[in-house]
Design a protein around this motif. Structure first.
Motif, PDB file in Angstrom:
ATOM      1  N   MET A  38       0.834  -1.199   0.000  1.00  0.00           N
ATOM      2  CA  MET A  38       0.000   0.000   0.000  1.00  0.00           C
ATOM      3  C   MET A  38       0.877   1.261   0.000  1.00  0.00           C
ATOM      4  N   ALA A  74      -5.709   4.897  -0.505  1.00  0.00           N
ATOM      5  CA  ALA A  74      -6.005   3.957   0.588  1.00  0.00           C
ATOM      6  C   ALA A  74      -7.419   3.394   0.458  1.00  0.00           C
ATOM      7  N   SER A 126      -6.335   0.315   6.708  1.00  0.00           N
ATOM      8  CA  SER A 126      -7.117   1.417   6.126  1.00  0.00           C
ATOM      9  C   SER A 126      -7.550   2.394   7.213  1.00  0.00           C
ATOM     10  N   ILE A 129      -4.530   4.386   8.380  1.00  0.00           N
ATOM     11  CA  ILE A 129      -4.073   5.424   7.438  1.00  0.00           C
ATOM     12  C   ILE A 129      -5.084   6.567   7.338  1.00  0.00           C
TER      13      ILE A 129
END
Lengths: 267, 225
Positions: A38, A74, A126, A129
């Motif tokens: 990612m 993201a 997720s 972030i």
């Protein structure tokens, strides 16, 4: 039913525990691997933006009008890679086989547990972030939390259905498996909207990507974060239909071929 | 067969594996179906289900989650279980692969004794009948009270200590004799051809299935472009 749920959670912990003792970073390993990819994607997208320099749409391209670039990537990653991880793992066969020794554990429990671990890992990344970005920019935005949760769960169901179908496909031939794996990887990376928004594409190009239900999930998830985000040709109904058809078909396939999964994959 | 403690006597080693495998749900029976009202345990002392990278506590947590209801009915309490393990210097933080062979055998037998099943499957008895397993045998006797036992072990001392009935099967699985243990042993001695495997039941239990966990590191970060 309650016992079966407990079994799925137990297998999920079993897999995390066995990985943690074999790794120097312990149980964090399941999060670190997808996090690396990612961050690489975010770095790539931000790098391209910097190369492109200042444009009328600012550094992130036209999508930057609606999202911070990190949130944009993201949000795409957590949906598309959830699908990818579940599907690719399933294609490689049932690698966690030892729990099948216990009569109460069925192959479906293991598939569900693996999907649960991927779901946990990607959801944690997720949320982490998104939380960090919101913290740094001080601009919290989640316009439709209900839609966000629904889209995420529908994607999990669709990934699970697709994964179960691929478990059986993966048993056919190792070359077919490899080819399908490579095609899947490229399709998911390039048509799921991780790097682009559907509204950025010219209208005549959109049909080339809007067949992909993962794109619908990604775009709907972004829309749920910011309701101003345009989503032309994107449909929640299409996503639900794809999920239900895949899940239904996979369960029929599983019901009639469960014993095949008890046999070891030759690859 | 329910409520009985049956020793299955046959010269066909494959048949023994298949019988235990089918009862344990590892393989589908070639014909017919298995009807049993209750919980069928995994083969006693079997180590197939736990990854060697797991810690003792992880393994126990996993089995408690899966067979929690069988633990509630058990005669063996958790404090007693840990006490039994500590006699062999097995502690919760140890990783299974770091155990010695003797500790492994003891741990896996102790796990089988901890839970109360309605049907016990005993394919191998070499360790169970050894001196090291002596502390565990009384607990297995307790657990077996009013429960069903099916054993394919050819160990005579095990059969006499744990079994009450005998079932003699032919090479193709046909039923040749059914009755009390002593009669069954006598019948088998007189009518079955002598087999090399008669008293050596310590072959690795196998059903032809590979239940080893495979390394899945290849699924992660590589090959995404």
């Amino acid at each position: 039913m309650r016992r079966q749920v407990a079994i799925v959670f137990a297998i999920s912990s079993y897999d995390i525990d066995r990985r943690s003792t074999g790794s120097s970073i312990g149980a964090w390993e399941s999060i670190v691997n997808p996090l690396q990819i990612m961050l690489f994607f975010i770095g790539m997208r931000v790098g391209f933006s910097l190369l492109r320099g200042s444009s009328r749409y600012a550094a992130g391209g036209s999508t930057d009008m609606y999202f911070n670039i990190v949130v944009f990537i993201a949000s795409g990653f957590c949906i598309a890679f959830l699908f990818r991880m579940v599907a690719i793992k399933a294609l490689s066969g049932l690698k966690l086989r030892a729990p099948l020794y216990y009569p109460r554990i069925k192959p479906l429990d293991i598939l569900l547990a693996m999907a649960l671990n991927d779901f946990r890992a990607l959801a944690t990344i997720s949320l982490g972030i998104l939380g960090l970005v919101w913290c740094f920019t001080w601009s919290f935005q989640l316009d439709s939390p209900g839609l966000a949760i629904s889209v995420y769960l529908i994607t999990v169901l669709m990934a699970l259905g697709f994964g179960i179908c691929l478990v059986f496909l993966g048993r056919l031939n190792k070359w077919i498996t490899r080819i399908v794996k490579r095609i899947l990887n490229r399709l998911i990376i390039f048509t799921s909207g991780i790097f682009f928004a559907t509204f950025e594409l010219p209208e005549y190009v959109r049909p080339l990507v809007t067949w992909n239900p993962v794109l619908h999930a990604v775009e709907l998830f972004r829309y749920s974060l910011n309701n101003q985000y345009p989503i032309p040709d994107i449909s929640l109904v299409y996503l639900i239909w794809c999920s239900l058809v895949l899940l239904g078909f996979s369960l029929i396939l599983y019901r009639t071929n469960e014993s095949l999964l008890l046999e070891s994959n030759s690859e | 067969m329910e409520g009985k403690k049956t020793a299955v006597i046959t010269n066909n080693l494959f048949l023994k594996y298949q019988l235990v495998g089918a009862l344990a749900g590892h393989v589908a029976p070639i014909s017919g179906q298995i009807l049993f009202d209750g919980v069928i345990g995994w083969p006693v002392g079997g180590e197939g289900g736990l990854d060697s990278k797991l810690r003792i506590s992880h393994a126990l947590d996993f089995l408690i989650a899966v067979y929690g209801d069988c633990l509630e009915k058990s005669f063996v309490r958790m404090d007693l279980f840990w006490d039994l393990l500590s006699r062999m210097e097995i502690h919760s933080g140890l990783i299974i692969r770091d155990l010695s062979l003797l500790q492994k055998d003891y741990f896996f037998l102790a796990l089988s004794v901890l839970f109360s099943f309605d049907l016990y499957l005993i394919p191998r008895t070499k360790f169970l009948m050894s001196k090291s397993a002596k502390p565990l045998r009384p607990f297995l006797h307790n657990q077996l009270e009013a429960k069903t036992l099916v054993s394919t072990s050819a160990n005579k001392s095990f059969q006499r200590e744990f079994c009450t009935d005998g079932l003699v099967l032919g090479v193709f699985g046909e039923l040749l004799f059914s009755g009390g243990l002593d009669e069954a042993i006598r019948w088998a001695d007189q009518n079955l051809e002598a087999s090399n495997s008669a008293d050596s039941d310590d072959e690795q239990f196998g059903t032809g299935l590979n239940l080893l966990n495979l390394d899945s590191s290849g699924d992660g970060a590589d090959d995404f472009i």
